[in-house]
Enzyme design. Structure first.
Site, PDB file in Angstrom:
ATOM      1  N   GLU A   1     -16.331  61.188  28.117  1.00 44.24           N
ATOM      2  CA  GLU A   1     -17.593  61.778  27.616  1.00 44.24           C
ATOM      3  C   GLU A   1     -17.727  63.054  28.195  1.00 44.24           C
ATOM      4  OE1 GLU A   1     -19.329  60.113  24.727  1.00 44.24           O
ATOM      5  OE2 GLU A   1     -17.429  59.282  25.155  1.00 44.24           O
TER       6      GLU A   1
ATOM      7  N   GLY B   1      -9.359  59.667  22.784  1.00 44.89           N
ATOM      8  CA  GLY B   1      -8.625  60.702  22.893  1.00 44.89           C
ATOM      9  C   GLY B   1      -8.696  61.283  21.235  1.00 44.89           C
TER      10      GLY B   1
ATOM     11  N   GLY C   1      -8.882  64.229  27.921  1.00 47.05           N
ATOM     12  CA  GLY C   1      -9.923  64.228  26.569  1.00 47.05           C
ATOM     13  C   GLY C   1     -10.490  62.802  26.194  1.00 47.05           C
TER      14      GLY C   1
ATOM     15  N   ARG D   1     -20.813  75.536  19.033  1.00 48.49           N
ATOM     16  CA  ARG D   1     -21.785  76.396  19.993  1.00 48.49           C
ATOM     17  C   ARG D   1     -21.186  77.744  20.058  1.00 48.49           C
ATOM     18  NH1 ARG D   1     -23.468  71.761  23.651  1.00 48.49           N
ATOM     19  NH2 ARG D   1     -21.437  71.938  24.320  1.00 48.49           N
TER      20      ARG D   1
ATOM     21  N   LYS E   1     -21.432  50.950  22.343  1.00 47.11           N
ATOM     22  CA  LYS E   1     -20.677  50.437  21.469  1.00 47.11           C
ATOM     23  C   LYS E   1     -20.957  48.843  21.035  1.00 47.11           C
ATOM     24  CE  LYS E   1     -17.079  53.840  22.645  1.00 47.11           C
ATOM     25  NZ  LYS E   1     -16.268  54.146  23.435  1.00 47.11           N
TER      26      LYS E   1
HETATM   27  N1  HSE Z   1     -15.339  58.217  26.315  1.00 47.46           N
HETATM   28  C1  HSE Z   1     -14.881  57.290  25.283  1.00 47.46           C
HETATM   29  C2  HSE Z   1     -14.105  56.365  25.809  1.00 47.46           C
HETATM   30  C3  HSE Z   1     -14.361  57.865  24.091  1.00 47.46           C
HETATM   31  O1  HSE Z   1     -13.505  56.628  27.028  1.00 47.46           O
HETATM   32  O2  HSE Z   1     -13.848  55.481  25.408  1.00 47.46           O
HETATM   33  C4  HSE Z   1     -14.556  57.194  22.925  1.00 47.46           C
HETATM   34  O3  HSE Z   1     -15.885  56.861  22.563  1.00 47.46           O
END
Ligand code: HSE
Length: 431
Positions: free
Chosen positions: A191, A303, A188, A46, A206
């Protein structure tokens, strides 16, 4: 040396930047594995002007997906943007234009997997998605390939790194929920919308993907019963610890005969078991196969570089042709899917209840009476002397019983005139 394979990277956020970094920094090693160099030909993001410290010439970066999808020299695209749109349109554009796709976007696959997989198959292309579930843990390959001889009986997992980081840091350091969530974002793990991490959405998406691989059934993720970690506080953690447990957000899919039960919810896990020892941004998956027995996988589930590790492995698999073979066989169980019907969340397990009751005669027998009426047998009860005026917490551990029966009993308890607040009810896992 054969000609290089040219890759397009869509999205230069945390994961996309990690993928470019890994492809550049480990180029020699990756070339040996792939049998030919893999180069990042173009990237799309972006904010083109932002300096991400990547070795990527400015004229190779644009905002237009067509610079990748319409470039005939590019055969593989790594789709590393989150959310449903424009990710879905981008995936379709890439497949329509003959690219094999590697992605970490679990929301996209959980929501639109059947449609996208069908398109890829129609176009003779592959979609590889190891990074979409449990970050660096090779769980997609494990279920789809390595355990292919097994009929999978159950999957149990800590599938969200952010919520696990929050729970284990609160528990070990007595840290405040909001502070730890901010730290998870800074690292990091989270989401773009961190509510998806803490409300169980991410783990549920998941689980839906793993269920497709393991049981051949595409369960709409929103139909899977889901509770997040928002209600878990330090009092609850202390009560669990007193009984020898920790609290983790656990995703479960378990099959008995032709029935498949699934849920994502905080659960008590026994201290000393692998799930209880899973800390920080680590994920863990325990699988029971009929031939192999119980297997346990553990590794960083969120991560930048752990996720990039999975994406780049998928790119290498695509380049050498393994992904095409695996993808062709990903759907082999689908024909059996009618044999695995989802029946909701009813699972037989021990339950932990925390009921806030009035401290007066007869209350304990009212509560235990209601549990008895629903066929629930009690293993232990703890009630401490109240510290002050007002209600007291009653902590009850049940013997194994169905989650549906417990839910009905809890509704009955909460409607009675001896409780204040809402009863907390969590499943208990001893192994
Ligand atoms: N936000 C996700 C987590 C990242 O914390 O597991 C990996 O999918």
């Amino acid at each position: 040396m054969p000609d290089p394979v040219r890759v397009g990277v869509v999205g230069l956020g945390t994961v996309g930047s990690g993928v470019v970094r890994l492809l550049v920094d480990s180029a020699d090693h990756i070339t040996r594995h792939a049998g030919r160099p893999i180069v990042v030909e173009r990237a799309v993001c972006r904010d083109v002007g932002r300096d991400r410290g990547l070795k990527l010439a400015p004229d190779r970066v644009s905002t237009d997906i067509r610079t990748i999808s319409r470039d005939p020299s590019i055969s593989v695209a790594a789709l590393l943007v989150g959310g449903l749109e424009p990710a879905r349109s981008m995936m379709i554009d890439l497949l329509e234009n003959g690219k094999d796709v590697v992605t970490a976007n679990k929301a996209l696959l959980a929501e639109h997997g059947p449609e996208l997989f069908e398109l890829a198959r129609k176009k003779g292309r592959s979609i590889a998605f190891e990074a979409a579930v449990a970050g660096g843990i090779p769980i997609v390959a494990a279920i789809g390939e390595c355990l292919a001889a097994n009929r999978i009986d159950s999957i149990r997992g800590i599938l969200n790194g952010t919520s696990n980081f929050i729970l284990s840091t609160m528990e070990e350091e007595g840290a405040d929920y909001a502070d730890v969530l901010a730290l998870a974002q800074a690292k990091g793990y989270a989401e773009a919308d961190p509510s998806m991490d803490v409300d169980g959405t991410d783990a549920t998406q998941k689980l839906a993907i793993l269920a497709h691989l393991a049981f051949g059934v595409w369960v709409p993720w929103a139909e899977i019963p889901r509770t997040g970690i928002e209600g878990v506080d330090s009092d609850l953690m202390a009560s669990a610890a007193e009984l020898g447990y920790r609290i983790r957000l656990v995703a479960i899919a378990s099959r008995s005969d032709d029935r498949l039960a699934m849920r994502v919810a905080p659960a008590l896990v026994k201290i000393g078991t692998p799930l209880a020892e899973t800390r920080g941004a680590f994920n863990a998956v325990s699988i029971v196969g009929d031939a192999v027995g119980r297997m346990f996988f553990h590794g960083l589930g969120a991560g930048q570089m752990p996720t990039a590790s999975a994406v780049v492995a998928d790119i290498i698999d695509t380049v050498v042709g393994r992904a095409a073979i695996t993808f062709r066989t990903t759907g082999v169980l689908d024909a059996e899917s009618s044999a695995a019907r989802v029946v909701g969340a009813d699972m037989v397990q021990k339950h932990f209840l925390r009921v806030h009751v009035d401290d007066r005669p007869g209350v304990l027998s009212r509560i235990t009476g209601i549990l008895g009426e629903h066929g629930i047998s009690i293993a232990s009860v703890i009630q401490r002397d109240p510290a002050g005026v007002g209600g007291v917490p009653l902590v009850i551990m049940t013997h194994a019983c169905g989650t549906n029966a417990v839910a009905k009993a809890v509704a009955h308890i909460d409607a009675s005139d001896v409780v204040s607040g809402t009863t907390v009810c969590l499943g208990v896992l001893d192994d």
